[in-house]
Design an enzyme around this catalytic site. Sequence first.
Site, PDB file in Angstrom:
ATOM      1  N   HIS A 273      71.458 -58.712 -31.908  1.00 35.54           N
ATOM      2  CA  HIS A 273      72.639 -59.514 -32.190  1.00 35.54           C
ATOM      3  C   HIS A 273      72.208 -60.697 -33.054  1.00 35.54           C
ATOM      4  O   HIS A 273      71.142 -61.271 -32.833  1.00 35.54           O
ATOM      5  CB  HIS A 273      73.279 -60.012 -30.880  1.00 35.54           C
ATOM      6  CG  HIS A 273      74.661 -60.543 -31.066  1.00 35.54           C
ATOM      7  ND1 HIS A 273      74.899 -61.827 -31.491  1.00 35.54           N
ATOM      8  CD2 HIS A 273      75.881 -59.970 -30.895  1.00 35.54           C
ATOM      9  CE1 HIS A 273      76.215 -62.020 -31.575  1.00 35.54           C
ATOM     10  NE2 HIS A 273      76.825 -60.910 -31.223  1.00 35.54           N
ATOM     11  N   GLU A 326      78.384 -53.870 -27.755  1.00 34.12           N
ATOM     12  CA  GLU A 326      78.954 -52.602 -28.193  1.00 34.12           C
ATOM     13  C   GLU A 326      78.433 -51.406 -27.385  1.00 34.12           C
ATOM     14  O   GLU A 326      79.157 -50.430 -27.176  1.00 34.12           O
ATOM     15  CB  GLU A 326      78.669 -52.374 -29.687  1.00 34.12           C
ATOM     16  CG  GLU A 326      79.558 -53.154 -30.627  1.00 34.12           C
ATOM     17  CD  GLU A 326      79.013 -54.542 -30.900  1.00 34.12           C
ATOM     18  OE1 GLU A 326      77.887 -54.840 -30.429  1.00 34.12           O
ATOM     19  OE2 GLU A 326      79.697 -55.334 -31.568  1.00 34.12           O
TER      20      GLU A 326
END
Length: 385
Positions: A273, A326
Amino acid sequence: MSLVSDPVTPIEVPRGLKNVVVTETQLGDVRGGEGFYHYRQYSAIELAERKSLEDVWYLFTYGQLPDSRQLAEFRTTVAPLRRLPDEVRSVLRSIALAGATFQPLAGLRTALSLIGAARGLKPVYDLDPAQRQADALLVSAVTPTVLAALYRIRQGQEPVEPREDLSAAANWLYMVSAAVPDDRKVEAIERYLVSTVDHGFNASTFTARVVASTGADVVAAVAAAIGSFSGPLHGGAPDRALEALDAIGTPERTDAWVRAEILAGRRIMGFGHPVYQTEDPRARMLRGIAQDLGGELVDFAVQVERRVIAVLAELKPGRELPVNVEFYAGVVMELCGLPRSMFTPTFAASRVIGWCANILEQAADRKIIRPIARYAGPPAPQPVR
């Protein structure tokens, strides 16, 4: 590093404006080094675990959590806003069936533009705060209805009318499936929706604020945010992460698959991320939700997560690439019966609340966002021959 200069002082600016502070906000923040993010003064994860989507929607709109009376009134206010205007119903089928493949976010942009025109939404620059809030509530309420209707039409089914007696989360699952969902699925999806309402100055949120800073109407700003959100590096990864599980197939194939992807220069969707240097708190929460729901898919995902992290640590030493939101978002949505083509739309159905809150905050500033760039082309002026 690129050099951006104004008439007074040259300023070094990192690529992608990474960590550049562009404004102040009261809506929330992401503290990546701590693995923590918050909505106003509350932990976003704690809100996801304890509050409804309507509670958090109220918090973003009005700046405080509602009491029981305020929550009941808010639900009464937003429930009728879910219904589509007749002007949009008449063209929704054409929007849904356009193109060879289903493009729900493209359809959403088109439909919202029609809704804005049908409802006569005016530039936020010309509106008082109460009317801006009303427009933001309308757009946030009707977005899930549009997305569910587009999906069902594309599947050869009739759209399902929203029900005013269902919560926002339950209504989302109901409009997609035409069946009233069980409480466990509603709770799982609601926690996911709350956890994805906002997440700092990501690309789509910043885009919404740029458009709002021009004084444009709420729909224009949201449509621009949706365009940004549709990119696979932003909102389009939940289904891709699940596709990775499909490609791996069995736990023992994980190492070889990850090595092949890395050597080919491809990203491992669902890992790493740009903000978090530690585990994504949303991923941690969603892993727990998935494990509560249980099943072979969950067991497989947990095994794959462990091996992917191990291989990434070996091939990319010194880089922290833990699982992100996700990866388990796709698992949870699959377990709740949502089709993969609706994973990213589910994300958008909650994120629109955050976009609208940012639009309202930016509209109050009344200052256009107007950065500059460093010219790097041939020297000018040159003669025109």
